[in-house]
Design a protein around this motif. Structure first.
Motif, mmCIF file in Angstrom:
data_model
loop_
_atom_site.group_PDB
_atom_site.id
_atom_site.type_symbol
_atom_site.label_atom_id
_atom_site.label_comp_id
_atom_site.label_asym_id
_atom_site.label_seq_id
_atom_site.Cartn_x
_atom_site.Cartn_y
_atom_site.Cartn_z
ATOM 1 N N MET A 1 -2.124 -3.533 -5.803
ATOM 2 C CA MET A 1 -1.199 -4.504 -5.223
ATOM 3 C C MET A 1 -0.713 -4.049 -3.849
ATOM 4 O O MET A 1 -0.569 -4.860 -2.928
ATOM 5 N N TYR A 2 -0.473 -2.740 -3.718
ATOM 6 C CA TYR A 2 0.006 -2.172 -2.454
ATOM 7 C C TYR A 2 -1.078 -1.259 -1.880
ATOM 8 O O TYR A 2 -0.854 -0.070 -1.658
ATOM 9 N N ASP A 3 -2.252 -1.815 -1.669
ATOM 10 C CA ASP A 3 -3.371 -1.008 -1.194
ATOM 11 C C ASP A 3 -3.146 -0.478 0.216
ATOM 12 O O ASP A 3 -3.550 0.640 0.546
ATOM 13 N N LEU A 4 -2.477 -1.250 1.059
ATOM 14 C CA LEU A 4 -2.221 -0.794 2.426
ATOM 15 C C LEU A 4 -1.144 0.285 2.456
ATOM 16 O O LEU A 4 -1.214 1.218 3.262
ATOM 17 N N VAL A 5 -0.164 0.174 1.585
ATOM 18 C CA VAL A 5 0.856 1.224 1.483
ATOM 19 C C VAL A 5 0.223 2.522 1.003
ATOM 20 O O VAL A 5 0.528 3.607 1.506
#
Length: 222
Positions: free
Chosen positions: A130-134
């Motif tokens: 869900m938070y792949d960029l984070v």
């Protein structure tokens, strides 16, 4: 406990005229504490570059209760322009806003105090999709070379492997040998026979004898 407003008298040196009005508070706060603090700051400035300091502050921002999203995006644009497209940077803002809200309500995420724990918790809870960029930001920061120790170990290992008799060693072979030597604690956990058997199962096991010779060389060097 001494009276902090009382005049300070050194027992080691003869006091100068300007030292006659120095109090205990002034001595401990200015002459002792501030000098020690200035020395520590100077050592940190000499050890870490401005870029490293900014990236370390970025890591601490991700682990804080209130995330400075604008600051994170600016540093990403400054230091990692090729790792994120413009569209991904816009998506990163949305992910950070959602992540900040969820971290307050999620018990595991709220207990995270370090960047490595944050990255590990994202994987364990399945939030990394869900938070792949984070997660990508966390992984980039975790690879930050804050010390030259790894580089120094690399040069030391290169002197061992690329000697006069091996001066024609290819860069790929040299890099692989150095990784095994530098990370010898991890390499010791691997069994040589299992590596050879796995190599035999490849489609083109044309250099099995060379692999066995390289393993023996690494074992001798380590």
């Amino acid at each position: 406990m001494p009276d902090m407003s009382a005049p300070y008298r050194s027992t080691r040196y003869r006091p100068r005229k300007k030292d006659l009005h120095v109090t205990f508070e002034h001595f401990y706060r200015v002459d002792l504490f501030m000098k020690t603090l200035d020395k520590q700051i100077h050592e940190l400035d000499c050890r870490f570059s401005e870029q490293s300091i900014e990236l370390l502050s970025l890591g601490s921002t991700l682990c804080s209760k209130k995330i400075n999203i604008d600051h994170i995006v600016l540093l990403i644009e400054k230091y990692y322009p090729t790792d994120f497209t413009e569209q991904e940077r816009n998506q990163l803002v949305c992910q950070l806003e959602t992540f900040q809200v969820e971290r307050i309500n999620n018990a595991k995420l709220s207990e995270v105090a370090t960047l490595s724990d944050l990255c590990q918790t994202l994987v364990e809870t399945g939030k990394n999709s869900m938070y792949d960029l984070v997660e990508r930001v966390c992984r980039l920061l975790l690879t930050l070379p804050v010390s030259t120790a790894t580089t120094e170990r690399g040069f030391s290992a290169m002197k061992i492997f690329k000697n006069r008799l091996r001066n024609k060693m290819s860069d790929e072979n040299l890099a692989n040998s150095m990784v095994i030597y530098i990370e010898k604690e991890i390499a010791d956990k691997f069994d040589s026979e299992s590596i050879i058997e796995e190599f035999k199962g490849l489609k083109d096991p044309s250099n099995i004898e060379g692999l066995e010779a390289d393993i023996q060389k690494v074992n001798v060097a380590s």
